[in-house]
Write a protein that holds these residues in place. Structure first.
Motif, PDB file in Angstrom:
ATOM      1  N   GLN A  55      35.144  23.283  26.994  1.00  0.00           N
ATOM      2  CA  GLN A  55      35.843  22.099  27.504  1.00  0.00           C
ATOM      3  C   GLN A  55      34.888  21.050  28.073  1.00  0.00           C
ATOM      4  OE1 GLN A  55      39.363  22.949  30.002  1.00  0.00           O
ATOM      5  NE2 GLN A  55      39.073  25.101  29.531  1.00  0.00           N
ATOM      6  N   GLY A  56      33.589  21.344  28.039  1.00  0.00           N
ATOM      7  CA  GLY A  56      32.604  20.419  28.585  1.00  0.00           C
ATOM      8  C   GLY A  56      32.435  20.539  30.085  1.00  0.00           C
ATOM      9  N   ILE A  57      32.886  21.643  30.671  1.00  0.00           N
ATOM     10  CA  ILE A  57      32.805  21.861  32.119  1.00  0.00           C
ATOM     11  C   ILE A  57      31.683  22.865  32.380  1.00  0.00           C
ATOM     12  CG2 ILE A  57      34.047  22.615  34.185  1.00  0.00           C
ATOM     13  CD1 ILE A  57      36.655  21.961  32.636  1.00  0.00           C
ATOM     14  N   THR A  58      30.590  22.408  32.945  1.00  0.00           N
ATOM     15  CA  THR A  58      29.437  23.288  33.149  1.00  0.00           C
ATOM     16  C   THR A  58      28.971  23.371  34.594  1.00  0.00           C
ATOM     17  OG1 THR A  58      27.950  21.444  32.625  1.00  0.00           O
ATOM     18  CG2 THR A  58      28.585  22.900  30.799  1.00  0.00           C
ATOM     19  N   GLU A  59      29.255  22.339  35.380  1.00  0.00           N
ATOM     20  CA  GLU A  59      28.766  22.308  36.756  1.00  0.00           C
ATOM     21  C   GLU A  59      29.930  22.334  37.740  1.00  0.00           C
ATOM     22  OE1 GLU A  59      25.845  19.526  39.571  1.00  0.00           O
ATOM     23  OE2 GLU A  59      26.145  19.068  37.445  1.00  0.00           O
ATOM     24  N   PRO A  60      29.973  23.333  38.625  1.00  0.00           N
ATOM     25  CA  PRO A  60      31.105  23.424  39.559  1.00  0.00           C
ATOM     26  C   PRO A  60      31.092  22.313  40.605  1.00  0.00           C
ATOM     27  CG  PRO A  60      29.457  25.097  40.055  1.00  0.00           C
ATOM     28  CD  PRO A  60      29.027  24.445  38.775  1.00  0.00           C
ATOM     29  N   PHE A  61      32.299  21.930  41.046  1.00  0.00           N
ATOM     30  CA  PHE A  61      32.436  21.022  42.172  1.00  0.00           C
ATOM     31  C   PHE A  61      32.019  21.761  43.450  1.00  0.00           C
ATOM     32  CE2 PHE A  61      36.072  18.337  40.130  1.00  0.00           C
ATOM     33  CZ  PHE A  61      35.131  17.636  39.411  1.00  0.00           C
ATOM     34  N   PRO A  62      31.740  21.043  44.529  1.00  0.00           N
ATOM     35  CA  PRO A  62      31.289  21.703  45.769  1.00  0.00           C
ATOM     36  C   PRO A  62      32.234  22.782  46.285  1.00  0.00           C
ATOM     37  CG  PRO A  62      30.853  19.360  45.902  1.00  0.00           C
ATOM     38  CD  PRO A  62      31.624  19.579  44.625  1.00  0.00           C
ATOM     39  N   ILE A  63      33.544  22.503  46.285  1.00  0.00           N
ATOM     40  CA  ILE A  63      34.462  23.510  46.816  1.00  0.00           C
ATOM     41  C   ILE A  63      34.506  24.737  45.909  1.00  0.00           C
ATOM     42  CG2 ILE A  63      36.608  22.671  45.728  1.00  0.00           C
ATOM     43  CD1 ILE A  63      37.956  23.264  48.496  1.00  0.00           C
ATOM     44  N   GLN A  64      34.303  24.542  44.593  1.00  0.00           N
ATOM     45  CA  GLN A  64      34.256  25.679  43.674  1.00  0.00           C
ATOM     46  C   GLN A  64      33.023  26.532  43.930  1.00  0.00           C
ATOM     47  OE1 GLN A  64      34.388  23.497  40.009  1.00  0.00           O
ATOM     48  NE2 GLN A  64      36.604  23.233  40.040  1.00  0.00           N
ATOM     49  N   GLU A  65      31.900  25.871  44.101  1.00  0.00           N
ATOM     50  CA  GLU A  65      30.652  26.593  44.359  1.00  0.00           C
ATOM     51  C   GLU A  65      30.733  27.390  45.655  1.00  0.00           C
ATOM     52  OE1 GLU A  65      25.850  25.608  44.772  1.00  0.00           O
ATOM     53  OE2 GLU A  65      27.262  24.061  44.085  1.00  0.00           O
ATOM     54  N   ALA A  66      31.417  26.828  46.655  1.00  0.00           N
ATOM     55  CA  ALA A  66      31.492  27.484  47.962  1.00  0.00           C
ATOM     56  C   ALA A  66      32.521  28.608  47.996  1.00  0.00           C
ATOM     57  CB  ALA A  66      31.826  26.442  49.034  1.00  0.00           C
ATOM     58  N   ALA A  67      33.682  28.403  47.359  1.00  0.00           N
ATOM     59  CA  ALA A  67      34.811  29.314  47.575  1.00  0.00           C
ATOM     60  C   ALA A  67      35.012  30.352  46.482  1.00  0.00           C
ATOM     61  CB  ALA A  67      36.094  28.496  47.750  1.00  0.00           C
TER      62      ALA A  67
ATOM     63  N   GLY B  85      41.918  16.230  43.780  1.00  0.00           N
ATOM     64  CA  GLY B  85      40.904  15.817  42.828  1.00  0.00           C
ATOM     65  C   GLY B  85      39.557  16.473  43.061  1.00  0.00           C
ATOM     66  N   SER B  86      39.485  17.426  44.029  1.00  0.00           N
ATOM     67  CA  SER B  86      38.207  18.061  44.349  1.00  0.00           C
ATOM     68  C   SER B  86      37.984  19.360  43.590  1.00  0.00           C
ATOM     69  CB  SER B  86      38.111  18.310  45.861  1.00  0.00           C
ATOM     70  OG  SER B  86      39.169  19.158  46.289  1.00  0.00           O
ATOM     71  N   GLY B  87      38.916  19.738  42.698  1.00  0.00           N
ATOM     72  CA  GLY B  87      38.701  20.920  41.872  1.00  0.00           C
ATOM     73  C   GLY B  87      39.320  22.196  42.393  1.00  0.00           C
ATOM     74  N   LYS B  88      40.413  22.066  43.162  1.00  0.00           N
ATOM     75  CA  LYS B  88      40.995  23.247  43.793  1.00  0.00           C
ATOM     76  C   LYS B  88      41.640  24.216  42.801  1.00  0.00           C
ATOM     77  CE  LYS B  88      43.159  20.552  46.699  1.00  0.00           C
ATOM     78  NZ  LYS B  88      44.104  20.074  47.728  1.00  0.00           N
ATOM     79  N   THR B  89      42.196  23.724  41.694  1.00  0.00           N
ATOM     80  CA  THR B  89      42.903  24.616  40.766  1.00  0.00           C
ATOM     81  C   THR B  89      41.976  25.687  40.212  1.00  0.00           C
ATOM     82  OG1 THR B  89      44.430  22.860  40.144  1.00  0.00           O
ATOM     83  CG2 THR B  89      44.296  24.750  38.677  1.00  0.00           C
ATOM     84  N   PHE B  90      40.802  25.307  39.744  1.00  0.00           N
ATOM     85  CA  PHE B  90      39.850  26.302  39.258  1.00  0.00           C
ATOM     86  C   PHE B  90      39.321  27.162  40.404  1.00  0.00           C
ATOM     87  CE2 PHE B  90      38.399  24.027  35.108  1.00  0.00           C
ATOM     88  CZ  PHE B  90      39.520  24.536  34.463  1.00  0.00           C
ATOM     89  N   THR B  91      39.255  26.604  41.613  1.00  0.00           N
ATOM     90  CA  THR B  91      38.719  27.345  42.754  1.00  0.00           C
ATOM     91  C   THR B  91      39.549  28.586  43.035  1.00  0.00           C
ATOM     92  OG1 THR B  91      37.932  25.264  43.701  1.00  0.00           O
ATOM     93  CG2 THR B  91      37.986  27.173  45.154  1.00  0.00           C
ATOM     94  N   PHE B  92      40.867  28.449  43.004  1.00  0.00           N
ATOM     95  CA  PHE B  92      41.684  29.652  43.211  1.00  0.00           C
ATOM     96  C   PHE B  92      42.045  30.327  41.899  1.00  0.00           C
ATOM     97  CE2 PHE B  92      44.955  26.203  43.321  1.00  0.00           C
ATOM     98  CZ  PHE B  92      45.773  26.620  42.283  1.00  0.00           C
ATOM     99  N   GLY B  93      42.207  29.539  40.814  1.00  0.00           N
ATOM    100  CA  GLY B  93      42.719  30.100  39.570  1.00  0.00           C
ATOM    101  C   GLY B  93      41.752  31.012  38.848  1.00  0.00           C
TER     102      GLY B  93
END
Length: 434
Positions: A20-32, A49-57
């Motif tokens: 999907q072209g997604i290679t670098e995590p957002f800050p909240i993803q990297e942390a959580a 818009g900070s990337g929470k769906t992937f963070t928990f999903g």
């Protein structure tokens, strides 16, 4: 540079994200994501818009893929969300990584015939995305059970509190095993949200990307002084004719419908979104706006959260919001995922004091500019131009119609509240209808 593989996610998910072209995590993803993968309860705070769906999903999918199989009507993962639109978006985001892990994601929401949900739950579901009212209906009918839940995520918890859903949320959370993992994400962590944290999260790892006010840092804000109502209405038509995607916010459902008609009469392709629209209508409206075929979306605050369309370049508060939190969440529809955007509030003479106080509470420094429909300043700020003037026929999907309710019980705050009786117009408040 940190990668998703570095965070501990399995190879099939990493490959799907790369596709999907997604290679670098957002800050909240990297942390959580790492503590969530370790089975810890996580409390995440950050703007939309900070990337929470992937963070928990993504941690949820990882855990479910390595912990057995699901039974019909007994999901092992649960995501509770406040609105139908957010449920659809969460499912869409997680469908591909779930398929990569051999898992099935299902959404159940109000506004669609409950028989469809019953049919879908007859097959095993690994991760269920649900609005609280519909989940409770299915549990009451003994179609759905939370006894096998291993991990639960509460998304946009502050909005669920604002919409009066927390009693339902608590009732549902009490049905999940006490030793199951809990992930809670919210733009703010005050008041009733803190009560949820204290009651359901066990020694949570807390990650905060920024206070909600930081969501406005990549936006340019203006207070456009427009004089009276007639002058304002002319300004709205000029803004509606601009290039690019525009979201206009109104306070009431009636205001949305009336504004859409005005815009379409002037040749501006606009569509409305509010709580009296059926689910298929809402889905079509968002699809047309997302693909650019309908460049103007006119909405009540029901659309101020959870609608993630990245290339919205302008948000217009035609009606200023009732309180400062609503301003921030409306504004958050632009400047998403690091992009920039413009937010304008149209201020009539009698609204100047109220809007000034609202901006102060929101922590927003908005430049005040006096404009008219023909002014160069308006065109420079918003891209406003004279509309074509050739009427556009009202589309079938823009017509108001009641949502199908199945065997649902009416409740004034439930997500599938009954529409008012014929002849009785509710225009003061856009109640929840997820």
């Amino acid at each position: 540079m940190t990668t998703f593989q570095d965070l501990g996610l399995p190879a099939p998910i990493v490959r799907d994200l790369k596709r999907q072209g997604i290679t670098e995590p957002f800050p909240i993803q990297e942390a959580a994501i790492p503590p969530a993968l370790d089975g810890r309860d996580v409390l995440g705070r950050g703007p939309t818009g900070s990337g929470k769906t992937f963070t928990f999903g993504l941690p949820m999918l990882t855990r479910l893929a390595s912990s057995g199989a699901s039974r019909p009507g007994h999901p092992r993962g649960l995501v509770l969300v406040p609105t139908r639109e957010l449920a659809a978006q969460v499912k869409e985001r997680l469908d591909d990584p779930a398929a990569a892990m051999g898992l099935r994601v299902l959404e159940v929401v109000g506004g669609v015939n409950i028989k469809r949900n019953i049919t879908s739950l007859a097959a095993p579901v690994d991760l269920l995305v649900a609005t609280p009212g519909r989940a409770q209906d299915l549990i009451n009918q003994k179609i759905l059970s939370f006894s096998d839940i291993q991990v639960t995520a509460l998304d946009e918890a502050d909005q669920m509190a604002d919409m009066g859903f927390l009693p339902q949320v608590r009732k549902l959370m009490d049905l999940t095993p006490q030793n199951s993992q809990r992930l809670l994400f919210s733009a703010t962590l005050d008041g009733d949200v803190n009560k949820l944290v204290d009651r359901y999260l066990n020694d949570p790892v807390t990650h905060s990307t920024a206070p909600v006010q930081a969501a406005v840092d990549t936006m340019t804000h203006y207070r456009l002084l427009v004089g009276g109502r007639e002058e304002r209405n002319e300004v709205v038509l000029r803004i509606g004719a601009r290039d690019g995607k525009t979201i206009m916010f109104m306070r009431t459902k009636h205001g949305v419908d009336r504004q859409v008609k005005k815009l379409r009469r002037e040749g501006i392709n606009a569509i409305g979104l509010h709580g009296d629209k059926g689910q298929s209508t809402r889905t079509k409206a968002l699809a047309g706006f997302a693909d650019g075929s309908v460049p103007v979306l006119v909405a009540t605050d029901i659309a101020a959260r959870g609608i993630d369309i990245n290339d919205v370049s302008l948000v217009v508060h035609v009606d200023p919001p009732a309180e400062h939190k609503a301003y921030l969440h409306r504004a958050g529809r632009t400047a998403r995922a690091g992009t920039t955007g413009t937010v304008v509030t149209l201020v009539m003479d009698e609204q100047a004091k109220e809007v000034g106080q609202l901006m102060k509470k929101a922590g927003v420094d908005a430049r005040e500019v006096k404009v008219t429909a023909d002014s160069d300043t308006l065109a420079k700020i918003t891209g406003a131009r004279r509309p074509k003037g050739t009427p556009i026929q009202e589309p079938a999907q823009a017509q108001r119609r009641p949502a199908q309710r199945g065997r649902q019980q009416p409740h004034p705050r439930s997500q599938h509240s009954r529409r008012p009786k014929a002849g009785r117009r509710r225009t003061r408040k856009d109640g929840p209808t997820a």
